[in-house]
Design a protein around this motif. Sequence first.
Motif, PDB file in Angstrom:
ATOM      1  N   LEU A  37     -14.353  20.700  26.234  1.00 31.98           N
ATOM      2  CA  LEU A  37     -12.986  20.718  26.743  1.00 31.98           C
ATOM      3  C   LEU A  37     -11.962  20.679  25.618  1.00 31.98           C
ATOM      4  CD1 LEU A  37     -11.862  20.917  29.555  1.00 31.98           C
ATOM      5  CD2 LEU A  37     -11.734  18.419  29.650  1.00 31.98           C
ATOM      6  N   GLY A  38     -12.293  20.009  24.514  1.00 33.63           N
ATOM      7  CA  GLY A  38     -11.368  19.957  23.380  1.00 33.63           C
ATOM      8  C   GLY A  38     -11.078  21.339  22.814  1.00 33.63           C
ATOM      9  N   PRO A  39     -12.110  22.093  22.413  1.00 36.73           N
ATOM     10  CA  PRO A  39     -11.867  23.452  21.900  1.00 36.73           C
ATOM     11  C   PRO A  39     -11.208  24.366  22.928  1.00 36.73           C
ATOM     12  CG  PRO A  39     -14.056  22.702  21.292  1.00 36.73           C
ATOM     13  CD  PRO A  39     -13.510  21.691  22.252  1.00 36.73           C
ATOM     14  N   PHE A  40     -11.574  24.206  24.204  1.00 35.40           N
ATOM     15  CA  PHE A  40     -10.944  25.036  25.239  1.00 35.40           C
ATOM     16  C   PHE A  40      -9.449  24.732  25.325  1.00 35.40           C
ATOM     17  CE2 PHE A  40      -9.402  25.444  29.626  1.00 35.40           C
ATOM     18  CZ  PHE A  40      -9.636  26.801  29.846  1.00 35.40           C
ATOM     19  N   SER A  41      -9.084  23.468  25.289  1.00 35.26           N
ATOM     20  CA  SER A  41      -7.672  23.082  25.379  1.00 35.26           C
ATOM     21  C   SER A  41      -6.882  23.575  24.174  1.00 35.26           C
ATOM     22  CB  SER A  41      -7.554  21.560  25.499  1.00 35.26           C
ATOM     23  OG  SER A  41      -8.154  21.109  26.697  1.00 35.26           O
ATOM     24  N   GLN A  42      -7.521  23.649  23.010  1.00 35.11           N
ATOM     25  CA  GLN A  42      -6.845  24.187  21.837  1.00 35.11           C
ATOM     26  C   GLN A  42      -6.640  25.695  21.968  1.00 35.11           C
ATOM     27  OE1 GLN A  42      -9.099  23.016  18.406  1.00 35.11           O
ATOM     28  NE2 GLN A  42      -8.699  20.827  18.686  1.00 35.11           N
ATOM     29  N   ALA A  43      -7.613  26.371  22.579  1.00 39.82           N
ATOM     30  CA  ALA A  43      -7.507  27.823  22.753  1.00 39.82           C
ATOM     31  C   ALA A  43      -6.544  28.187  23.876  1.00 39.82           C
ATOM     32  CB  ALA A  43      -8.884  28.421  23.034  1.00 39.82           C
ATOM     33  N   PHE A  44      -6.435  27.322  24.897  1.00 39.37           N
ATOM     34  CA  PHE A  44      -5.579  27.590  26.058  1.00 39.37           C
ATOM     35  C   PHE A  44      -4.719  26.358  26.348  1.00 39.37           C
ATOM     36  CE2 PHE A  44      -9.391  30.178  26.467  1.00 39.37           C
ATOM     37  CZ  PHE A  44      -8.855  31.445  26.666  1.00 39.37           C
ATOM     38  N   LEU A  60     -15.305  28.358  32.375  1.00 41.73           N
ATOM     39  CA  LEU A  60     -16.741  28.631  32.408  1.00 41.73           C
ATOM     40  C   LEU A  60     -17.099  29.811  31.512  1.00 41.73           C
ATOM     41  CD1 LEU A  60     -17.513  28.117  36.216  1.00 41.73           C
ATOM     42  CD2 LEU A  60     -18.020  26.571  34.310  1.00 41.73           C
ATOM     43  N   HIS A  61     -16.244  30.841  31.489  1.00 42.60           N
ATOM     44  CA  HIS A  61     -16.480  31.967  30.582  1.00 42.60           C
ATOM     45  C   HIS A  61     -16.393  31.505  29.124  1.00 42.60           C
ATOM     46  CE1 HIS A  61     -16.903  35.526  33.115  1.00 42.60           C
ATOM     47  NE2 HIS A  61     -15.989  35.020  33.923  1.00 42.60           N
ATOM     48  N   PHE A  62     -15.427  30.644  28.840  1.00 46.13           N
ATOM     49  CA  PHE A  62     -15.278  30.116  27.477  1.00 46.13           C
ATOM     50  C   PHE A  62     -16.530  29.342  27.071  1.00 46.13           C
ATOM     51  CE2 PHE A  62     -14.169  26.679  24.586  1.00 46.13           C
ATOM     52  CZ  PHE A  62     -13.430  27.327  23.604  1.00 46.13           C
ATOM     53  N   VAL A  63     -17.025  28.498  27.959  1.00 45.40           N
ATOM     54  CA  VAL A  63     -18.229  27.721  27.677  1.00 45.40           C
ATOM     55  C   VAL A  63     -19.416  28.646  27.424  1.00 45.40           C
ATOM     56  CG1 VAL A  63     -19.924  26.153  28.689  1.00 45.40           C
ATOM     57  CG2 VAL A  63     -17.493  25.657  28.922  1.00 45.40           C
ATOM     58  N   ASP A  64     -19.555  29.661  28.255  1.00 45.58           N
ATOM     59  CA  ASP A  64     -20.677  30.591  28.094  1.00 45.58           C
ATOM     60  C   ASP A  64     -20.645  31.280  26.730  1.00 45.58           C
ATOM     61  OD1 ASP A  64     -22.980  32.002  29.075  1.00 45.58           O
ATOM     62  OD2 ASP A  64     -21.705  33.748  29.381  1.00 45.58           O
TER      63      ASP A  64
END
Length: 315
Positions: free
Chosen positions: A114-121, A288-292
Motif C-alpha cells: 500500500l505504501g508504494p501504491f499510495s506514492q504512485a497514486f 490489484l493491477h499495481f500489486v500484480d
Amino acid sequence: MKLRHLTFRLLEVYVAVIRSGSLSEAARRLHLTQPTISLQLKRLSEAVGEPLIEFRQGHLFMTAAGEALFSACQDMLGRFEELQEQLQGLQEGRSGHFSIALVNTAQYILPRLLGPFSQAFPEVEVTVEIGNRAQMMERFQRQQDDIYIFSHPPSLEHALAARFLRNPLVVIAPAQHPLAQAKKLPLSALQQERFLLREPGSATRMLFDSWLQTHGMTLQRSIQMASNEAIRVGVAAGMGIAVISQHALPAGNQHLVELDLDTPPSESYWHFIVRREHRLAYSARNFLHFVDRHLEEHLDARYVCHDLHELLNSV
C-alpha cells in the motif's frame, strides 16, 4: 430571457466563435457549417434576450451582454473540463476511494504494497480495516469493503479469491530455550511445552490444530492470547512457545528463535478476495493491477504467487 433554453452545445459554439474571432473558423473547429453556426448564435441570442456580437469594419466584437455571457461560459465550461478530468481519473483508478479489510496477521504485509501504491497514486484515498477473522467475515457478509485479505478465503460461492503470497508457519521459542540450538526436532519433543495460542477460529489456530491432529498430538498446556504481538512478547518473556506466521516475525530479533523441526507446520497462502456481485471501485481494481505488476519488488520473491490474473479478468 429564456435561459432555461440554454444548452451546453450553444455555449460551446459561442465560446468557439469568440475565441476564433470568426464564424467560419469556429465552424471548422467544431466540424459544422457556417450557416449552422449562425443559427446557433441566433438561438443563443434569443435565449439571452440581447444581441451578443456585432461586426464593425469586418471584425467581430462582443456586446456588454455578450461579454457577461462569455465570462459565464468560461466558468461553466471550465468546471465541466475539471469534471471530465476527475471522471477520467476515477475511471483510470488514479483518484477516488476504496476500502480494504484484512485479518490481523496481514497487517505485516499490506503496508509494503500500500505504501508504494499510495506514492504512485497520491490522489487515491484508502480505508484500511483490521480485525480478527470473525470480524472480517462479518464485514465480508455485509459487503462493507472492496477488497479483503484472508489466509483462508471464505468458502462461499460469491467469493472470488486469488493467492499472492505464501504464508509459512514457524514454531518460535525464547532465545534461551533448551531446544533453541537443537536440529531436526521430532514433534514429540514439544509435547510437554506450553503453547501460546491465537483465538479459536483464527487461520493460524486452524492450521495449528490441523497439524496437531494429523500427527496425533494433544497439547498438555496452553494459554490463549488475542494478538501476534502479545504472543511474541510472551514467548520472548519465557511464557511458552508458539506457532506464528513467519511474516509476523521482525527481522533480527535476538530474543526469539525458530525451532528446527523435522516436520514443520503446514503453510497457507495469503489471498485477495472480492465479492463476485460487488461492483469493484476503479481505484480498487487499479490497486490489484499495481500489486500484480510489482509484487516481487515489494515482497520477498521466495514467497510470491502470481495468481491474480483470473481475479483481475473477472472484476
